[in-house]
Write an enzyme that holds these catalytic residues in place. Structure first.
Site, mmCIF file in Angstrom:
data_model
loop_
_atom_site.group_PDB
_atom_site.id
_atom_site.type_symbol
_atom_site.label_atom_id
_atom_site.label_comp_id
_atom_site.label_asym_id
_atom_site.label_seq_id
_atom_site.Cartn_x
_atom_site.Cartn_y
_atom_site.Cartn_z
ATOM 1 N N SER A 1 -14.381 20.201 66.377
ATOM 2 C CA SER A 1 -15.566 20.977 66.763
ATOM 3 C C SER A 1 -15.603 21.119 68.274
ATOM 4 O O SER A 1 -15.181 20.210 69.011
ATOM 5 C CB SER A 1 -16.827 20.247 66.302
ATOM 6 N N TYR B 1 -21.966 12.553 66.118
ATOM 7 C CA TYR B 1 -21.064 13.612 65.654
ATOM 8 C C TYR B 1 -20.163 14.095 66.796
ATOM 9 O O TYR B 1 -18.937 14.162 66.638
ATOM 10 C CB TYR B 1 -21.900 14.778 65.109
HETATM 11 N N1 LIG Z 1 -20.251 24.510 59.994
HETATM 12 C C1 LIG Z 1 -20.004 24.500 61.294
HETATM 13 O O1 LIG Z 1 -20.604 25.266 62.081
HETATM 14 C C2 LIG Z 1 -18.973 23.559 61.867
HETATM 15 C C3 LIG Z 1 -18.744 23.621 63.255
HETATM 16 C C4 LIG Z 1 -17.787 22.776 63.804
HETATM 17 C C5 LIG Z 1 -17.064 21.928 62.987
HETATM 18 N N2 LIG Z 1 -17.299 21.892 61.645
HETATM 19 C C6 LIG Z 1 -16.485 20.972 60.845
HETATM 20 O O2 LIG Z 1 -15.953 21.644 59.728
HETATM 21 C C7 LIG Z 1 -15.767 20.719 58.648
HETATM 22 C C8 LIG Z 1 -16.438 21.269 57.385
HETATM 23 O O3 LIG Z 1 -17.813 21.470 57.698
HETATM 24 P P1 LIG Z 1 -18.809 22.327 56.791
HETATM 25 O O4 LIG Z 1 -19.620 23.138 57.718
HETATM 26 O O5 LIG Z 1 -18.073 22.962 55.688
HETATM 27 O O6 LIG Z 1 -19.750 21.142 56.257
HETATM 28 P P2 LIG Z 1 -20.527 20.954 54.878
HETATM 29 O O7 LIG Z 1 -20.873 22.256 54.292
HETATM 30 O O8 LIG Z 1 -21.596 19.963 55.188
HETATM 31 O O9 LIG Z 1 -19.405 20.275 53.935
HETATM 32 C C9 LIG Z 1 -18.893 19.011 54.287
HETATM 33 C C10 LIG Z 1 -17.822 18.622 53.286
HETATM 34 O O10 LIG Z 1 -17.319 17.332 53.661
HETATM 35 C C11 LIG Z 1 -17.420 16.479 52.514
HETATM 36 N N3 LIG Z 1 -17.594 15.075 52.879
HETATM 37 C C12 LIG Z 1 -18.573 14.494 53.583
HETATM 38 N N4 LIG Z 1 -18.374 13.168 53.653
HETATM 39 C C13 LIG Z 1 -17.244 12.901 52.955
HETATM 40 C C14 LIG Z 1 -16.525 11.724 52.654
HETATM 41 N N5 LIG Z 1 -16.919 10.512 53.054
HETATM 42 N N6 LIG Z 1 -15.386 11.837 51.925
HETATM 43 C C15 LIG Z 1 -14.970 13.047 51.486
HETATM 44 N N7 LIG Z 1 -15.620 14.200 51.707
HETATM 45 C C16 LIG Z 1 -16.744 14.121 52.453
HETATM 46 C C17 LIG Z 1 -18.639 16.998 51.765
HETATM 47 O O11 LIG Z 1 -18.637 16.484 50.435
HETATM 48 P P3 LIG Z 1 -20.028 16.173 49.644
HETATM 49 O O12 LIG Z 1 -20.450 17.487 49.029
HETATM 50 O O13 LIG Z 1 -19.656 15.140 48.665
HETATM 51 O O14 LIG Z 1 -21.028 15.704 50.669
HETATM 52 C C18 LIG Z 1 -18.374 18.493 51.855
HETATM 53 O O15 LIG Z 1 -17.379 18.880 50.943
HETATM 54 C C19 LIG Z 1 -16.356 19.388 59.128
HETATM 55 O O16 LIG Z 1 -15.327 18.565 59.603
HETATM 56 C C20 LIG Z 1 -17.258 19.801 60.271
HETATM 57 O O17 LIG Z 1 -17.468 18.775 61.201
HETATM 58 C C21 LIG Z 1 -18.243 22.683 61.065
#
Ligand SMILES: NC(=O)c1ccc[n+]([C@@H]2O[C@H](COP(=O)([O-])OP(=O)(O)OC[C@H]3O[C@@H](n4cnc5c(N)ncnc54)[C@H](OP(=O)(O)O)[C@@H]3O)[C@@H](O)[C@H]2O)c1
Length: 236
Positions: free
Chosen positions: A143, A158
């Site tokens: 990120s 985070y």
């Molecule tokens: N969205 C953004 O704007 C953004 C920006 C920068 C970086 N990111 C990064 O992109 C990645 C995906 O984010 P997202 O936006 O798709 O988030 P999200 O919609 O909150 O989804 C998070 C995913 O991670 C899984 N997860 C959480 N804890 C876990 C664990 N202990 N073991 C295995 N799986 C786990 C969740 O599973 P559950 O359903 O079981 O909770 C879900 O599948 C992350 O690394 C995040 O930091 C996102």
């Protein structure tokens, strides 16, 4: 046929990465903490003609990582995407993500466990599969909040976790250079997911398409660099 292994593939960016990988003709090991509840992923698997295998994986649990690795045995993995992540739920009195002055120690440790140690331990557990692919690649979804150029003080657990995973995967890139396994450290942009919220600027489709394009062009020369889904080199 290219084989992907994608963590946190039941929703958000991970689910869309799995969808687009399948649409491109690839095979996907798609992980979820609770496969029985991963209905969107189950639907993708049902429509994929056996090209999606759903695997239970909690990246914060050693036993779960070992069981997931045992599940794929010595099958080659061409692309491992460490996508699973958490932002932490605790809010300050002002309703913002916690800062250095008010965050809780337990939450800090659990965010670090999922976002930093998790990707490393999953990668180590699947190294022989990456080696077996002869051209395997590793990606971690980081990120911009992990960059020193980011000036916000909120969500400190985070943002610190993303700074740490950047450093960890830059070091991993050096170690894996001998095995010619490149490492992509990628920011997905600000994406409309449960984590990114409704005001984010990108759809999951736009972000995932960019991430897959950047992973595809990751070679040893780009290994260990911090880049965006759109191909820009980012400031650490
Ligand atoms: N969205 C953004 O704007 C953004 C920006 C920068 C970086 N990111 C990064 O992109 C990645 C995906 O984010 P997202 O936006 O798709 O988030 P999200 O919609 O909150 O989804 C998070 C995913 O991670 C899984 N997860 C959480 N804890 C876990 C664990 N202990 N073991 C295995 N799986 C786990 C969740 O599973 P559950 O359903 O079981 O909770 C879900 O599948 C992350 O690394 C995040 O930091 C996102």
């Amino acid at each position: 046929m290219t084989t992907f292994f994608i963590t946190g593939a039941n929703r958000g960016i991970g689910l869309e990465l799995a969808r687009q990988a399948v649409a491109s003709g690839a095979r996907v090991f798609a992980t979820a903490r609770q496969p029985a509840q991963a209905t969107a992923l189950q639907a993708l698997a049902e429509g994929s003609g056996d090209r999606v295998r759903i695997i239970e994986l909690d990246v914060a649990n050693d036993g779960s990582i070992a069981r997931a690795a045992a599940h794929v045995r010595d099958e080659p993995i061409d692309v491992l995407i460490n996508n699973a992540g958490v932002i932490g739920q605790a809010k300050s009195a002002a309703g913002q993500g916690r800062t250095a002055l008010d965050m809780e120690a337990d939450e800090f440790l659990s965010v670090m466990r999922v976002n930093v140690l998790g990707p490393l331990l999953v990668t180590r557990a699947l190294l022989r599969n990456l080696r077996a692919a002869h051209g395997g690649k590793v990606a971690v979804i980081s990120s911009m909040m992990g960059s020193f150029a980011y000036t916000g003080a909120e969500h400190i657990a985070y943002s610190t976790s993303k700074t740490a995973v950047n450093r960890l995967f830059a070091a991993l890139a050096l170690e894996l250079a001998g095995a010619r396994i490149p490492v992509a450290i990628l920011s997905p942009g600000w994406v409309r997911t449960d984590m990114g919220g409704p005001n984010a600027t990108l759809t999951v489709e736009e972000s995932a398409a960019g991430l897959l394009r950047e992973i595809a062009r990751t070679d040893m020369a780009l290994s260990g660099a911090f880049r965006s889904y759109a191909g820009a080199t980012l400031t650490w």
